[in-house]
Design a protein around this motif. Structure first.
Motif, short mmCIF file in Angstrom:
data_model
loop_
_atom_site.label_atom_id
_atom_site.label_comp_id
_atom_site.label_asym_id
_atom_site.label_seq_id
_atom_site.Cartn_x
_atom_site.Cartn_y
_atom_site.Cartn_z
N UNK A 148 0.84 -1.21 0.00
CA UNK A 148 0.00 0.00 0.00
C UNK A 148 0.87 1.26 0.00
N UNK A 149 1.92 1.27 0.87
CA UNK A 149 2.79 2.45 0.97
C UNK A 149 3.56 2.72 -0.32
N UNK A 150 4.07 1.65 -0.94
CA UNK A 150 4.96 1.85 -2.09
C UNK A 150 4.23 1.98 -3.41
N UNK A 151 3.01 1.44 -3.50
CA UNK A 151 2.33 1.41 -4.80
C UNK A 151 0.95 2.05 -4.79
N UNK A 152 0.34 2.19 -3.62
CA UNK A 152 -1.05 2.64 -3.55
C UNK A 152 -2.05 1.52 -3.71
N UNK A 153 -1.57 0.30 -4.00
CA UNK A 153 -2.46 -0.84 -4.24
C UNK A 153 -2.80 -1.56 -2.94
N UNK A 154 -4.01 -2.07 -2.85
CA UNK A 154 -4.44 -2.94 -1.76
C UNK A 154 -4.46 -4.36 -2.31
N UNK A 155 -3.59 -5.23 -1.79
CA UNK A 155 -3.52 -6.60 -2.28
C UNK A 155 -4.73 -7.39 -1.76
N UNK A 156 -5.33 -8.18 -2.65
CA UNK A 156 -6.52 -8.95 -2.29
C UNK A 156 -6.30 -10.46 -2.43
N UNK A 157 -5.22 -10.86 -3.10
CA UNK A 157 -4.93 -12.28 -3.29
C UNK A 157 -3.42 -12.44 -3.37
N UNK A 158 -2.87 -13.32 -2.52
CA UNK A 158 -1.42 -13.51 -2.48
C UNK A 158 -1.06 -14.90 -2.03
N UNK A 159 0.21 -15.27 -2.26
CA UNK A 159 0.78 -16.54 -1.78
C UNK A 159 2.11 -16.27 -1.12
N UNK A 160 2.33 -16.88 0.02
CA UNK A 160 3.61 -16.84 0.73
C UNK A 160 4.47 -17.92 0.09
N UNK A 161 5.53 -17.54 -0.60
CA UNK A 161 6.27 -18.46 -1.46
C UNK A 161 7.52 -19.06 -0.84
N UNK A 162 8.15 -18.31 0.08
CA UNK A 162 9.37 -18.84 0.67
C UNK A 162 10.03 -17.84 1.59
N UNK A 163 11.10 -18.30 2.22
CA UNK A 163 11.90 -17.41 3.05
C UNK A 163 13.33 -17.44 2.51
N UNK A 164 13.90 -16.25 2.39
CA UNK A 164 15.25 -16.11 1.86
C UNK A 164 16.12 -15.53 2.97
N UNK A 180 7.35 -25.40 -4.67
CA UNK A 180 6.62 -25.33 -3.40
C UNK A 180 7.40 -24.46 -2.41
N UNK A 181 6.75 -24.09 -1.29
CA UNK A 181 7.37 -23.22 -0.29
C UNK A 181 8.82 -23.64 -0.07
N UNK A 182 9.74 -22.66 -0.12
CA UNK A 182 11.16 -23.00 -0.06
C UNK A 182 11.91 -22.09 0.90
N UNK A 183 13.08 -22.59 1.31
CA UNK A 183 14.02 -21.81 2.10
C UNK A 183 15.28 -21.69 1.27
N UNK A 184 15.67 -20.45 0.99
CA UNK A 184 16.84 -20.18 0.16
C UNK A 184 17.83 -19.36 0.99
#
Length: 165
Positions: free
Chosen positions: A61-77, A138-142
């Motif tokens: 929201x802060x960086x783009x003005x967009x409100x996200x309505x659908x997302x996926x948590x893909x991994x941790x880096x 699938x969800x990954x750790x990198x």
């Protein structure tokens, strides 16, 4: 001498999708920016009491003005560096949003075709996780370790990867 207290940064990185494009940020506007002149997704550091999702939604929201309505948590880096603090970056993709894109004070936002991403000025490690997103891993750790700007180690789910020069 007191105990050595380990400190790490928690942050989010979000790739907002529009068809076969991602919303990318060309970091050109901040001083002392470790990402200066690189192309990255949107995102930033956690604030107190935030979950990864809270941070992702606020930063988008802060960086783009967009409100996200659908997302996926893909991994941790996990980023390790000889110059910067250790950072745990929570990686998301988002394919639904509302609102109107606006100017970002950290750089220029542009929709870039996914097939063109690897030709941009990116961190070497970012190319690895962009490929993982592309193959719908699938969800990954990198784990990514840098010396200066040079990637010296990459490990996916605990197994070392070859580094392409």
């Amino acid at each position: 001498m007191g105990k050595n207290v380990f400190r790490a940064i928690n942050s989010t990185l979000i790739y907002v999708e529009r068809g076969d494009e991602y919303l990318m940020l060309h970091r050109t506007k901040k001083e002392n920016d470790l990402n200066h002149d690189k192309w990255i997704g949107i995102g930033g550091k956690f604030e107190e009491n935030e979950s990864p999702e809270d941070c992702m939604l606020r930063e988008a929201k802060e960086e783009t003005g967009l409100t996200l309505t659908s997302w996926r948590y893909r991994g941790i880096v996990t980023f390790l560096s000889d110059e910067w603090e250790t950072e745990y970056m929570h990686l998301f993709t988002a394919d639904g949003y509302e609102g109107t894109l606006r100017e970002c004070d950290e750089g220029d936002l542009e929709w870039i075709g996914k097939s063109e991403l690897l030709s941009l000025k990116l961190w070497e490690g970012d190319k690895i996780f962009l490929r993982l997103l592309d193959t719908d891993e699938p969800f990954f750790s990198l784990k990514l370790q840098y010396k200066g700007d040079t990637l010296v180690l990459a490990a996916l789910n605990g197994k070392e990867l070859p580094i392409h020069g």
